[in-house]
Design a protein around this motif. Structure first.
Motif, PDB file in Angstrom:
ATOM      1  N   VAL A  14      11.821   5.998  99.886  1.00  0.00           N
ATOM      2  CA  VAL A  14      11.694   6.421  98.494  1.00  0.00           C
ATOM      3  C   VAL A  14      10.251   6.272  98.009  1.00  0.00           C
ATOM      4  O   VAL A  14       9.748   7.116  97.258  1.00  0.00           O
ATOM      5  CB  VAL A  14      12.656   5.618  97.598  1.00  0.00           C
ATOM      6  CG1 VAL A  14      12.432   5.948  96.127  1.00  0.00           C
ATOM      7  CG2 VAL A  14      14.101   5.911  97.973  1.00  0.00           C
ATOM      8  N   VAL A  73       8.449  10.214  93.622  1.00  0.00           N
ATOM      9  CA  VAL A  73       9.759   9.970  93.024  1.00  0.00           C
ATOM     10  C   VAL A  73       9.745   8.640  92.280  1.00  0.00           C
ATOM     11  O   VAL A  73      10.256   8.522  91.164  1.00  0.00           O
ATOM     12  CB  VAL A  73      10.862   9.982  94.108  1.00  0.00           C
ATOM     13  CG1 VAL A  73      12.200   9.540  93.522  1.00  0.00           C
ATOM     14  CG2 VAL A  73      10.982  11.379  94.711  1.00  0.00           C
ATOM     15  N   ASN A  74       9.130   7.627  92.900  1.00  0.00           N
ATOM     16  CA  ASN A  74       8.994   6.330  92.239  1.00  0.00           C
ATOM     17  C   ASN A  74       7.512   6.091  91.984  1.00  0.00           C
ATOM     18  O   ASN A  74       6.866   5.276  92.642  1.00  0.00           O
ATOM     19  CB  ASN A  74       9.588   5.219  93.102  1.00  0.00           C
ATOM     20  CG  ASN A  74       9.514   3.861  92.424  1.00  0.00           C
ATOM     21  OD1 ASN A  74       9.618   3.764  91.207  1.00  0.00           O
ATOM     22  ND2 ASN A  74       9.332   2.812  93.201  1.00  0.00           N
ATOM     23  N   ASN A  88      12.997  13.715  84.849  1.00  0.00           N
ATOM     24  CA  ASN A  88      13.980  13.776  85.938  1.00  0.00           C
ATOM     25  C   ASN A  88      13.617  12.827  87.074  1.00  0.00           C
ATOM     26  O   ASN A  88      14.490  12.139  87.628  1.00  0.00           O
ATOM     27  CB  ASN A  88      14.080  15.211  86.474  1.00  0.00           C
ATOM     28  CG  ASN A  88      14.679  16.172  85.457  1.00  0.00           C
ATOM     29  OD1 ASN A  88      15.427  15.752  84.578  1.00  0.00           O
ATOM     30  ND2 ASN A  88      14.336  17.444  85.563  1.00  0.00           N
ATOM     31  N   LEU A  89      12.315  12.794  87.411  1.00  0.00           N
ATOM     32  CA  LEU A  89      11.888  11.870  88.467  1.00  0.00           C
ATOM     33  C   LEU A  89      12.088  10.423  88.031  1.00  0.00           C
ATOM     34  O   LEU A  89      12.446   9.561  88.853  1.00  0.00           O
ATOM     35  CB  LEU A  89      10.416  12.109  88.806  1.00  0.00           C
ATOM     36  CG  LEU A  89      10.077  13.394  89.567  1.00  0.00           C
ATOM     37  CD1 LEU A  89       8.579  13.477  89.828  1.00  0.00           C
ATOM     38  CD2 LEU A  89      10.842  13.476  90.886  1.00  0.00           C
ATOM     39  N   LEU A 131      15.667   9.504  88.676  1.00  0.00           N
ATOM     40  CA  LEU A 131      15.890   9.238  90.104  1.00  0.00           C
ATOM     41  C   LEU A 131      15.308   7.883  90.501  1.00  0.00           C
ATOM     42  O   LEU A 131      15.946   7.102  91.227  1.00  0.00           O
ATOM     43  CB  LEU A 131      15.258  10.349  90.951  1.00  0.00           C
ATOM     44  CG  LEU A 131      15.917  11.723  90.892  1.00  0.00           C
ATOM     45  CD1 LEU A 131      15.108  12.734  91.688  1.00  0.00           C
ATOM     46  CD2 LEU A 131      17.348  11.657  91.423  1.00  0.00           C
ATOM     47  N   ILE A 147      17.519   5.110  89.141  1.00  0.00           N
ATOM     48  CA  ILE A 147      18.752   4.949  89.936  1.00  0.00           C
ATOM     49  C   ILE A 147      18.452   4.146  91.197  1.00  0.00           C
ATOM     50  O   ILE A 147      19.191   3.222  91.573  1.00  0.00           O
ATOM     51  CB  ILE A 147      19.348   6.325  90.288  1.00  0.00           C
ATOM     52  CG1 ILE A 147      19.877   7.002  89.019  1.00  0.00           C
ATOM     53  CG2 ILE A 147      20.456   6.183  91.327  1.00  0.00           C
ATOM     54  CD1 ILE A 147      20.335   8.429  89.240  1.00  0.00           C
ATOM     55  N   PHE A 148      17.345   4.477  91.844  1.00  0.00           N
ATOM     56  CA  PHE A 148      16.950   3.772  93.067  1.00  0.00           C
ATOM     57  C   PHE A 148      16.678   2.292  92.783  1.00  0.00           C
ATOM     58  O   PHE A 148      17.201   1.401  93.466  1.00  0.00           O
ATOM     59  CB  PHE A 148      15.712   4.444  93.649  1.00  0.00           C
ATOM     60  CG  PHE A 148      14.935   3.580  94.611  1.00  0.00           C
ATOM     61  CD1 PHE A 148      15.463   3.226  95.841  1.00  0.00           C
ATOM     62  CD2 PHE A 148      13.671   3.122  94.274  1.00  0.00           C
ATOM     63  CE1 PHE A 148      14.747   2.424  96.716  1.00  0.00           C
ATOM     64  CE2 PHE A 148      12.945   2.328  95.144  1.00  0.00           C
ATOM     65  CZ  PHE A 148      13.489   1.984  96.366  1.00  0.00           C
TER      66      PHE A 148
END
Length: 439
Positions: free
Chosen positions: A240, A272-273, A371-372, A375, A378-379
């Motif tokens: 991730v 994403v992170n 949106n990112l 995600l 959530i991670f």
């Protein structure tokens, strides 16, 4: 910073002979930077083992070990609290100050302008405010800590309180300075690397305790499951951390010559992170705040609240996940202002495919970052919840100090530093090629 550096191949001309990785490493500034980084991290650990005078450290360390909450906070401080070293406050005062001023900047136009619009001078002034805040937090925490250890002090009086408090404050300021110097090396965030070092220093003892518990009624299968989950978490974090969304960009025809071929394959990379480990560090600091205040005030209510917020406590998972989600979203837009990125693209003659420059681009980037952020949250949230489920399934609790958040800090900081070292090597390779062409 904004990820506006487009990535593309470049043609033309025969390349000079390639230098080996070792030659590249030795030719540039990287060896000196790594040596300086190692030296600063060693100094940050040495201060943990320089004790405050006049305290029965053995009795105090035993008391800390029997308190699960303080043991958790002690882990983040690299054992500084239990050892009563001059660096026992750790980098936490500076983190607390950073949280306060970053939040204030989102509500105060003056601070926001100072941080984002007034260039290097404005950022220096903003950082100076954070230093003053860190000094205030360190002063309060130092007095609270000295009062907390009072039962273990051989000869406690007002002079001892003042002297020991000043020593702890000085230690916190030295650590803040070390963190800033580490950041200046551009091999990683100084705060993150200091906490990484603290957690890493406690890792061998924690692994040994977990393995030893295998002989205390824990089945080999449970022990295997526990370490398999640890390994899976590590692999997932790396995946991730490296994952990114690439947004294609086009250059206007009059900019193509200046772009030197970048128009055909340029993109904006968004991770994403993108916030890395900072939301986790901020969350851990906030969770530790009630216990810190309880030590200072002696309040049983705050002590009970702190107990419920440490790993295994009733409110640890929901509050930790909520804080991580908040800080992740907040820090994402703090790092990347969609309006600012949109303006930079427009000034550079670039646009996102299918999106009009200006306000539409800013809106598009804002939605995409949102949106990112979801995600990433959530991670990070799953990582915070997973250890509790694994511990319930295996009945192993020796790894308390190394819940998913600590694993994320370890792996996240390591991968970030490795990425920066690779970037330094790439820059050195370009410099060597440039020198070769000039010759």
């Amino acid at each position: 910073g904004t990820p506006l550096a487009a990535q593309s191949g470049r043609g033309g001309g025969a390349p000079p002979p390639e230098a080996s990785q070792l030659e590249l490493f030795l030719q540039g500034d990287l060896p000196g930077k790594l040596a300086a980084l190692l030296g600063l991290l060693v100094v940050s650990r040495v201060g943990v083992y320089i004790p405050l005078p006049g305290v029965d450290r053995a009795a105090f360390e035993a008391a800390i070990g029997n308190n699960g909450l303080l043991a958790y906070v002690d882990n983040l401080a690299g054992g500084g609290i239990s050892k009563l070293g001059v660096f026992s406050l750790g980098i936490i005062p500076y983190i607390n100050s950073s949280i306060v001023f970053q939040l204030l900047a989102s509500f105060s136009p003056e601070l926001k302008k100072l941080q984002r619009e007034e260039g290097e001078a404005g950022r220096r002034q903003f950082n100076q405010y954070m230093r003053y805040g860190a000094l205030a937090f360190a002063s309060v925490q130092a007095v609270g800590q000295v009062l907390y250890v009072r039962p273990f002090v051989y000869d406690f009086d007002l002079t001892y309180l003042a002297g020991s408090s000043l020593t702890l404050v000085a230690g916190a300021m030295v650590l803040m300075y070390i963190g800033e110097k580490i950041s200046e090396l551009k091999l990683g965030n100084g705060t993150s690397l200091l906490i990484f070092t603290n957690i890493l220093s406690s890792l061998p003892a924690s692994i040994g305790a977990t393995i030893a518990s295998g002989g205390e009624g824990v089945t080999p299968e449970a022990l295997s499951l526990f370490f398999a989950a640890f390994l899976a978490s590590t692999v997932g974090i790396i995946y991730v951390q490296e994952a990114e969304r690439k947004i294609p960009i086009n250059y206007a025809s009059r900019y193509k010559a200046r772009a030197r071929g970048l128009d055909s394959s340029s993109y904006l990379p968004f991770k994403v992170n993108s916030t890395g480990v900072m939301p986790v560090i901020f969350s851990s600091s906030v969770l530790a705040l009630p216990s810190t205040l309880a030590r200072f005030t002696g309040s049983e209510a705050l002590a009970a609240l702190g107990q419920s917020l440490f790993p295994g406590g009733a409110y640890y998972v929901p509050i930790n996940v909520g804080l991580i989600v908040f800080f992740n979203y907040f820090y994402t837009f703090l790092q990347l202002d969609p309006k600012d990125v949109s303006e930079q693209l427009k000034r550079g003659g670039a646009s996102i495919a299918g999106v009009r420059p200006g306000k539409q681009t800013a809106n598009y980037l804002s939605d995409m970052l949102g949106n990112l952020s979801v995600l990433g949250s959530i991670f990070l949230g799953a990582l915070a919840v997973a250890p509790s489920a694994v511990e319930q399934a295996t009945n192993l609790t020796a790894f308390r100090g190394f819940a998913g958040t600590s694993v994320l800090i370890l792996v996240g900081v390591a991968t970030d530093t490795a990425r920066r070292v690779k970037a330094e090597l790439a820059m050195q390779r370009l410099a060597v090629k440039s020198d070769a062409y000039e010759l």
